[in-house]
Design a protein around this motif. Structure first.
Motif, PDB file in Angstrom:
ATOM      1  N   SER A   1      11.465  -2.676   5.785  1.00 14.37           N
ATOM      2  CA  SER A   1      12.181  -3.665   4.067  1.00 14.37           C
ATOM      3  C   SER A   1      12.001  -5.078   4.297  1.00 14.37           C
ATOM      4  CB  SER A   1      13.289  -2.649   4.437  1.00 14.37           C
ATOM      5  OG  SER A   1      14.213  -1.870   4.480  1.00 14.37           O
ATOM      6  N   TYR A   2      12.258  -4.839   2.892  1.00 13.07           N
ATOM      7  CA  TYR A   2      11.464  -6.847   2.481  1.00 13.07           C
ATOM      8  C   TYR A   2      12.424  -6.720   1.530  1.00 13.07           C
ATOM      9  CZ  TYR A   2       8.909 -10.531   0.831  1.00 13.07           C
ATOM     10  OH  TYR A   2       8.658 -12.154   1.056  1.00 13.07           O
ATOM     11  N   GLY A   3      13.126  -8.510   1.909  1.00 14.99           N
ATOM     12  CA  GLY A   3      14.694  -8.049   0.512  1.00 14.99           C
ATOM     13  C   GLY A   3      15.819  -6.730   0.308  1.00 14.99           C
ATOM     14  N   ALA A   4      15.142  -6.615  -0.610  1.00 15.71           N
ATOM     15  CA  ALA A   4      16.090  -5.301  -0.933  1.00 15.71           C
ATOM     16  C   ALA A   4      15.369  -4.252  -1.863  1.00 15.71           C
ATOM     17  CB  ALA A   4      16.711  -5.664  -2.594  1.00 15.71           C
ATOM     18  N   TYR A   5      13.767  -4.706  -0.880  1.00 18.38           N
ATOM     19  CA  TYR A   5      12.714  -3.307  -1.494  1.00 18.38           C
ATOM     20  C   TYR A   5      12.660  -2.609   0.352  1.00 18.38           C
ATOM     21  CZ  TYR A   5      11.956  -5.609  -5.694  1.00 18.38           C
ATOM     22  OH  TYR A   5      11.761  -6.104  -6.663  1.00 18.38           O
ATOM     23  N   ARG A   6      12.866  -0.680   0.547  1.00 20.45           N
ATOM     24  CA  ARG A   6      12.367  -0.361   1.364  1.00 20.45           C
ATOM     25  C   ARG A   6      10.908   0.423   1.233  1.00 20.45           C
ATOM     26  NH1 ARG A   6      13.442   0.016   6.246  1.00 20.45           N
ATOM     27  NH2 ARG A   6      13.330   2.130   6.920  1.00 20.45           N
ATOM     28  N   PHE A   7      10.002   0.328   1.210  1.00 20.99           N
ATOM     29  CA  PHE A   7       8.537   1.022   1.872  1.00 20.99           C
ATOM     30  C   PHE A   7       8.519   1.668   2.547  1.00 20.99           C
ATOM     31  CE2 PHE A   7       8.931  -3.608   0.921  1.00 20.99           C
ATOM     32  CZ  PHE A   7       7.904  -3.220  -0.533  1.00 20.99           C
ATOM     33  N   SER A   8       7.538   3.205   2.141  1.00 25.63           N
ATOM     34  CA  SER A   8       7.690   4.324   3.202  1.00 25.63           C
ATOM     35  C   SER A   8       5.969   4.667   2.667  1.00 25.63           C
ATOM     36  CB  SER A   8       8.407   5.273   2.824  1.00 25.63           C
ATOM     37  OG  SER A   8       9.612   5.261   3.195  1.00 25.63           O
ATOM     38  N   LEU A   9       5.136   4.855   3.622  1.00 19.95           N
ATOM     39  CA  LEU A   9       4.104   5.178   3.633  1.00 19.95           C
ATOM     40  C   LEU A   9       3.515   6.918   3.490  1.00 19.95           C
ATOM     41  CD1 LEU A   9       0.504   4.777   3.544  1.00 19.95           C
ATOM     42  CD2 LEU A   9       0.775   4.897   5.317  1.00 19.95           C
ATOM     43  N   VAL A  10       4.153   7.305   1.958  1.00 29.26           N
ATOM     44  CA  VAL A  10       3.862   9.015   1.934  1.00 29.26           C
ATOM     45  C   VAL A  10       2.658   9.911   1.676  1.00 29.26           C
ATOM     46  CG1 VAL A  10       6.125   8.870   0.921  1.00 29.26           C
ATOM     47  CG2 VAL A  10       4.349   8.327  -0.637  1.00 29.26           C
ATOM     48  N   SER A  11       1.855   8.682   1.433  1.00 33.70           N
ATOM     49  CA  SER A  11       0.415   9.560   1.398  1.00 33.70           C
ATOM     50  C   SER A  11      -0.732   8.336   2.004  1.00 33.70           C
ATOM     51  CB  SER A  11       0.102  10.172   0.074  1.00 33.70           C
ATOM     52  OG  SER A  11      -0.706   9.607  -0.706  1.00 33.70           O
ATOM     53  N   VAL A  12      -2.229   9.741   2.046  1.00 32.36           N
ATOM     54  CA  VAL A  12      -2.987   8.388   2.993  1.00 32.36           C
ATOM     55  C   VAL A  12      -4.851   9.348   2.426  1.00 32.36           C
ATOM     56  CG1 VAL A  12      -4.694   7.236   4.281  1.00 32.36           C
ATOM     57  CG2 VAL A  12      -2.190   7.691   4.532  1.00 32.36           C
ATOM     58  N   SER A  13      -5.309   8.459   1.537  1.00 29.45           N
ATOM     59  CA  SER A  13      -6.655   9.404   0.871  1.00 29.45           C
ATOM     60  C   SER A  13      -8.072   8.282   1.559  1.00 29.45           C
ATOM     61  CB  SER A  13      -6.566  10.011  -0.249  1.00 29.45           C
ATOM     62  OG  SER A  13      -6.664   8.998  -1.430  1.00 29.45           O
ATOM     63  N   PRO A  14      -9.239   9.099   1.795  1.00 25.84           N
ATOM     64  CA  PRO A  14      -9.090  10.628   1.643  1.00 25.84           C
ATOM     65  C   PRO A  14      -8.722  11.601   2.761  1.00 25.84           C
ATOM     66  CG  PRO A  14     -11.006   9.186   2.465  1.00 25.84           C
ATOM     67  CD  PRO A  14     -10.265   7.688   1.841  1.00 25.84           C
ATOM     68  N   ALA A  15      -8.968  12.459   2.734  1.00 25.71           N
ATOM     69  CA  ALA A  15      -8.835  13.159   4.547  1.00 25.71           C
ATOM     70  C   ALA A  15      -9.783  13.130   5.124  1.00 25.71           C
ATOM     71  CB  ALA A  15      -8.651  14.797   4.137  1.00 25.71           C
ATOM     72  N   LYS A  16      -9.275  13.195   6.725  1.00 21.31           N
ATOM     73  CA  LYS A  16     -10.098  12.077   7.475  1.00 21.31           C
ATOM     74  C   LYS A  16     -10.659  13.664   7.559  1.00 21.31           C
ATOM     75  CE  LYS A  16     -10.059   9.234  11.327  1.00 21.31           C
ATOM     76  NZ  LYS A  16      -9.924   9.039  12.241  1.00 21.31           N
TER      77      LYS A  16
ATOM     78  N   ILE B   1     -13.227   5.620   8.468  1.00 23.50           N
ATOM     79  CA  ILE B   1     -13.433   5.590   7.096  1.00 23.50           C
ATOM     80  C   ILE B   1     -14.199   3.972   6.727  1.00 23.50           C
ATOM     81  CG2 ILE B   1     -12.491   6.510   4.959  1.00 23.50           C
ATOM     82  CD1 ILE B   1     -11.357   8.598   6.462  1.00 23.50           C
ATOM     83  N   ALA B   2     -14.613   3.925   5.688  1.00 25.25           N
ATOM     84  CA  ALA B   2     -14.811   2.700   5.472  1.00 25.25           C
ATOM     85  C   ALA B   2     -13.179   2.328   4.296  1.00 25.25           C
ATOM     86  CB  ALA B   2     -16.036   2.606   4.551  1.00 25.25           C
ATOM     87  N   SER B   3     -12.889   1.104   4.538  1.00 25.42           N
ATOM     88  CA  SER B   3     -11.316   0.439   4.741  1.00 25.42           C
ATOM     89  C   SER B   3     -11.402   0.853   3.220  1.00 25.42           C
ATOM     90  CB  SER B   3     -10.980  -0.910   5.274  1.00 25.42           C
ATOM     91  OG  SER B   3     -11.144  -0.701   6.251  1.00 25.42           O
ATOM     92  N   GLU B   4     -12.511   0.256   2.559  1.00 24.98           N
ATOM     93  CA  GLU B   4     -13.197   0.090   1.366  1.00 24.98           C
ATOM     94  C   GLU B   4     -12.693   1.293   0.632  1.00 24.98           C
ATOM     95  OE1 GLU B   4     -15.174  -1.644   2.649  1.00 24.98           O
ATOM     96  OE2 GLU B   4     -14.086  -3.398   2.281  1.00 24.98           O
ATOM     97  N   ALA B   5     -12.609   2.790   1.202  1.00 23.55           N
ATOM     98  CA  ALA B   5     -12.442   3.898   0.746  1.00 23.55           C
ATOM     99  C   ALA B   5     -10.857   4.464   0.549  1.00 23.55           C
ATOM    100  CB  ALA B   5     -13.894   5.180   1.341  1.00 23.55           C
ATOM    101  N   TYR B   6     -10.169   4.245   0.932  1.00 22.93           N
ATOM    102  CA  TYR B   6      -8.971   4.740   1.098  1.00 22.93           C
ATOM    103  C   TYR B   6      -8.463   3.675   0.497  1.00 22.93           C
ATOM    104  CZ  TYR B   6      -8.907   4.965   6.440  1.00 22.93           C
ATOM    105  OH  TYR B   6      -9.468   5.747   7.825  1.00 22.93           O
ATOM    106  N   LYS B   7      -7.175   4.767  -0.404  1.00 23.83           N
ATOM    107  CA  LYS B   7      -6.012   5.220  -1.490  1.00 23.83           C
ATOM    108  C   LYS B   7      -4.460   4.633  -0.370  1.00 23.83           C
ATOM    109  CE  LYS B   7      -8.729   4.525  -5.293  1.00 23.83           C
ATOM    110  NZ  LYS B   7      -9.119   3.479  -4.675  1.00 23.83           N
TER     111      LYS B   7
END
Length: 141
Positions: free
Chosen positions: A104-119, A125-131
């Protein structure tokens, strides 16, 4: 007219890409897509996010692993009138493992729901390739 053309040329000549704009609404979760070191800003300019680091221990596709592994990201978050903070959020993991999850930060809650590409292999994996798909929930004030 010349002023507009000149300013357009100046903008295109800049190496840094301007932050993408995201719209935030009260109490409606939103999943946004973030790339490594590509900042995004809320449409009202209040909230700014940037993924600054990634750790990926996910199990490669078509490999037998004891568990699926986890990806975590460090997200630099700032908001008007509030100090910048670095949050670490991760994909879901068993609670007993005590790994990063939502933050959480302020009034916001953050969750990591997806990572691509698949390993695809144990190789990094090069950092720049991630979404990353990050869910943001703003609580009503």
């Amino acid at each position: 007219m010349l002023i507009l053309l000149a300013s357009g040329l100046t903008m295109s000549a800049c190496a840094a890409k301007p932050p993408e704009k995201i719209a935030m609404t009260d109490q409606e979760p939103q999943v946004i897509s973030l790339a490594y070191h590509q900042p995004v800003t809320s449409a009202d300019g209040v909230l700014k996010l940037e993924v600054t680091d990634v750790t990926d221990s996910r199990c490669p596709v078509n490999t037998r692993c004891v568990w699926a592994g986890q990806a975590t990201v460090s997200v630099k978050v700032s908001m008007s009138g509030k100090a910048e903070e670095k949050l670490v959020i991760g994909t879901s993991a068993p609670p007993a493992m005590n790994l990063p999850g939502d933050a959480s930060y302020g009034a916001y809650r953050f969750s990591l729901v997806s990572v691509s590409p698949a390993k695809a292999s144990p190789d990094a994996i090069a950092s720049e390739a991630y979404k990353f798909g990050i869910k943001i929930v703003k609580s009503g004030s």
